[in-house]
Design a protein around this motif. Sequence first.
Motif, mmCIF file in Angstrom:
data_model
loop_
_atom_site.group_PDB
_atom_site.id
_atom_site.type_symbol
_atom_site.label_atom_id
_atom_site.label_comp_id
_atom_site.label_asym_id
_atom_site.label_seq_id
_atom_site.Cartn_x
_atom_site.Cartn_y
_atom_site.Cartn_z
ATOM 1 N N VAL A 51 0.858 -1.188 0.000
ATOM 2 C CA VAL A 51 0.000 0.000 0.000
ATOM 3 C C VAL A 51 0.891 1.233 0.000
ATOM 4 C CG1 VAL A 51 -1.773 1.311 1.234
ATOM 5 C CG2 VAL A 51 -1.839 -1.204 1.249
ATOM 6 N N TRP A 52 0.795 2.026 -1.075
ATOM 7 C CA TRP A 52 1.544 3.268 -1.214
ATOM 8 C C TRP A 52 0.640 4.444 -0.851
ATOM 9 C CZ3 TRP A 52 6.433 3.998 -4.073
ATOM 10 C CH2 TRP A 52 7.057 2.790 -4.440
ATOM 11 N N ILE A 53 1.244 5.497 -0.339
ATOM 12 C CA ILE A 53 0.535 6.755 -0.129
ATOM 13 C C ILE A 53 0.903 7.705 -1.263
ATOM 14 C CG2 ILE A 53 0.206 8.761 1.370
ATOM 15 C CD1 ILE A 53 -0.962 6.276 2.569
ATOM 16 N N ALA A 54 -0.105 8.170 -1.977
ATOM 17 C CA ALA A 54 0.109 9.102 -3.090
ATOM 18 C C ALA A 54 -0.216 10.514 -2.619
ATOM 19 C CB ALA A 54 -0.776 8.715 -4.268
ATOM 20 N N VAL A 55 0.704 11.439 -2.877
ATOM 21 C CA VAL A 55 0.529 12.815 -2.405
ATOM 22 C C VAL A 55 0.821 13.799 -3.538
ATOM 23 C CG1 VAL A 55 1.243 12.127 -0.089
ATOM 24 C CG2 VAL A 55 2.921 13.141 -1.619
ATOM 25 N N GLY A 56 0.268 14.989 -3.370
ATOM 26 C CA GLY A 56 0.518 16.040 -4.340
ATOM 27 C C GLY A 56 1.434 17.127 -3.815
ATOM 28 N N ALA B 279 2.540 9.249 5.819
ATOM 29 C CA ALA B 279 3.198 8.111 5.181
ATOM 30 C C ALA B 279 4.461 7.709 5.931
ATOM 31 C CB ALA B 279 3.525 8.450 3.729
ATOM 32 N N ALA B 280 5.243 8.695 6.340
ATOM 33 C CA ALA B 280 6.492 8.418 7.047
ATOM 34 C C ALA B 280 6.244 7.772 8.400
ATOM 35 C CB ALA B 280 7.291 9.709 7.215
ATOM 36 N N ARG B 281 5.285 8.288 9.136
ATOM 37 C CA ARG B 281 4.986 7.729 10.459
ATOM 38 C C ARG B 281 4.526 6.278 10.362
ATOM 39 N NH1 ARG B 281 1.742 12.871 13.195
ATOM 40 N NH2 ARG B 281 3.602 13.960 13.982
ATOM 41 N N LEU B 282 3.750 5.984 9.301
ATOM 42 C CA LEU B 282 3.239 4.626 9.128
ATOM 43 C C LEU B 282 4.253 3.705 8.454
ATOM 44 C CD1 LEU B 282 -0.377 5.554 7.951
ATOM 45 C CD2 LEU B 282 0.253 4.526 10.147
ATOM 46 N N GLY B 283 5.348 4.273 7.952
ATOM 47 C CA GLY B 283 6.344 3.463 7.268
ATOM 48 C C GLY B 283 5.886 2.961 5.919
ATOM 49 N N LEU B 284 4.995 3.718 5.269
ATOM 50 C CA LEU B 284 4.451 3.311 3.974
ATOM 51 C C LEU B 284 5.230 3.947 2.830
ATOM 52 C CD1 LEU B 284 0.632 3.581 4.734
ATOM 53 C CD2 LEU B 284 2.036 1.501 4.672
ATOM 54 N N PRO B 285 5.330 3.252 1.693
ATOM 55 C CA PRO B 285 5.980 3.841 0.521
ATOM 56 C C PRO B 285 5.262 5.117 0.083
ATOM 57 C CG PRO B 285 5.586 1.493 0.201
ATOM 58 C CD PRO B 285 4.851 1.892 1.441
ATOM 59 N N LEU B 286 6.027 6.061 -0.450
ATOM 60 C CA LEU B 286 5.500 7.368 -0.848
ATOM 61 C C LEU B 286 5.654 7.552 -2.350
ATOM 62 C CD1 LEU B 286 4.569 10.272 0.233
ATOM 63 C CD2 LEU B 286 6.988 10.888 -0.006
ATOM 64 N N ILE B 287 4.579 8.000 -3.011
ATOM 65 C CA ILE B 287 4.704 8.397 -4.407
ATOM 66 C C ILE B 287 4.161 9.815 -4.550
ATOM 67 C CG2 ILE B 287 2.523 7.304 -5.128
ATOM 68 C CD1 ILE B 287 4.295 6.642 -7.795
ATOM 69 N N ASN C 242 10.801 7.587 12.991
ATOM 70 C CA ASN C 242 9.737 6.724 13.503
ATOM 71 C C ASN C 242 10.131 5.254 13.558
ATOM 72 O OD1 ASN C 242 6.893 8.168 13.953
ATOM 73 N ND2 ASN C 242 8.016 9.280 12.364
ATOM 74 N N GLY C 243 11.426 4.982 13.380
ATOM 75 C CA GLY C 243 11.950 3.658 13.636
ATOM 76 C C GLY C 243 11.801 2.638 12.535
ATOM 77 N N HIS C 244 11.531 3.097 11.312
ATOM 78 C CA HIS C 244 11.343 2.160 10.204
ATOM 79 C C HIS C 244 12.688 1.806 9.557
ATOM 80 C CE1 HIS C 244 7.114 2.766 10.746
ATOM 81 N NE2 HIS C 244 7.212 4.061 10.500
ATOM 82 N N ASP C 245 12.750 0.626 8.988
ATOM 83 C CA ASP C 245 13.960 0.111 8.364
ATOM 84 C C ASP C 245 14.254 0.886 7.082
ATOM 85 O OD1 ASP C 245 16.018 -1.319 7.223
ATOM 86 O OD2 ASP C 245 14.999 -3.262 7.292
#
Length: 343
Positions: A176-181, A190-198, A223-226
């Motif tokens: 699951v990616w987070i898409a932003v404008g 997105a960063a806090r959840l550790g999700l990919p960003l587009i 936020n401690g993500h790898d």
Amino acid sequence: MELGIGMFGDLSFDPQTGKPRQAGVKLHEILEQIKLADEIGLDVFGLGEHHRPDYAVSSPEIVLAAAASITKNIKLTSTVTVLSSAEPVKVYQDFSTIDLISGGRAEIAVGRGSFIESFPLFGYDLKDYDQLFEEKLDLLLNINNNEVVNWSGKLRAPLVNQSVFPRATNGGKLPVWIAVGGTPESVLRAARLGLPLIVAIIGGMPKQFQPLIEFYKAEYIKNGHDVSQMQIGIHSHTFMSEESTAIDQYYSNYASQMNRIGSSRGWPPYSKAQYDGGRSKEGALFIGSPEEVTEKILYMHELFGITRFIGHMDVGDPSHADMMKAIELFGTQVAPAVRKALA
């Protein structure tokens, strides 16, 4: 870096009748184009959701499911799913079905939506724009991580010991990616959840987005993500040809679509100067020869350290022949050159 193509299913309008061309024809063309992208080794194909007369695709999931049956390797994603006005249970079920048909190639990119037609269409209030996305993303991630779901929110009925099927491959989890404008709050989420960003970069100068992407990287680590799992992509308007005249002629397609959108948003008429400026090295348009597009993608890698580039290639509905040629050039010239440079 993964290289791919995105589309919205743009429909051109007949200047005599003022009517868009047939959506069915466009959808068949899109499937041929996805098949070609797969055959020539591109990594990902994305399809966006709209509910307007100038776009053929209101349900990316249906088209991607059809594409899953005629492709072998290419990843299939939404670009984007307007999650705020969608039902997360159904979103997961649709994409897990695509995942099973394709043998594990489905992904989801979710966003709040820069087009708002879906909100009144599906009965949502725009005053809940932010809260809808927050809640529905939380529910989607809960479903993605758990076969049996227990969840409650304020804008949707709770789920109590509900099982959601079918489950995707990879233990039921879809990427699951987070898409932003360009909204910092969306990047932070997105960063806090550790999700990919587009990030959609379709205007101005890409370099202006550098602080935003650096912000994402810093918060992701904070936020401690790898960091080895960090994925960052950009999604930008793209078209290519070996003929300079074809690039000049594409301006009319591009400007017509930008003006249609701009008419409802108060934008001034799109100019050739904007087009030419966007095509420059510092501009946001990846439109030109294969060599020019290659150079610009490598520049984006240098600026941002991206792991994915999606070229949005059907703005203004170029002819099917021109689209097939542009995809061929992307797969046979641009992609090998980028991969070689980054090897």
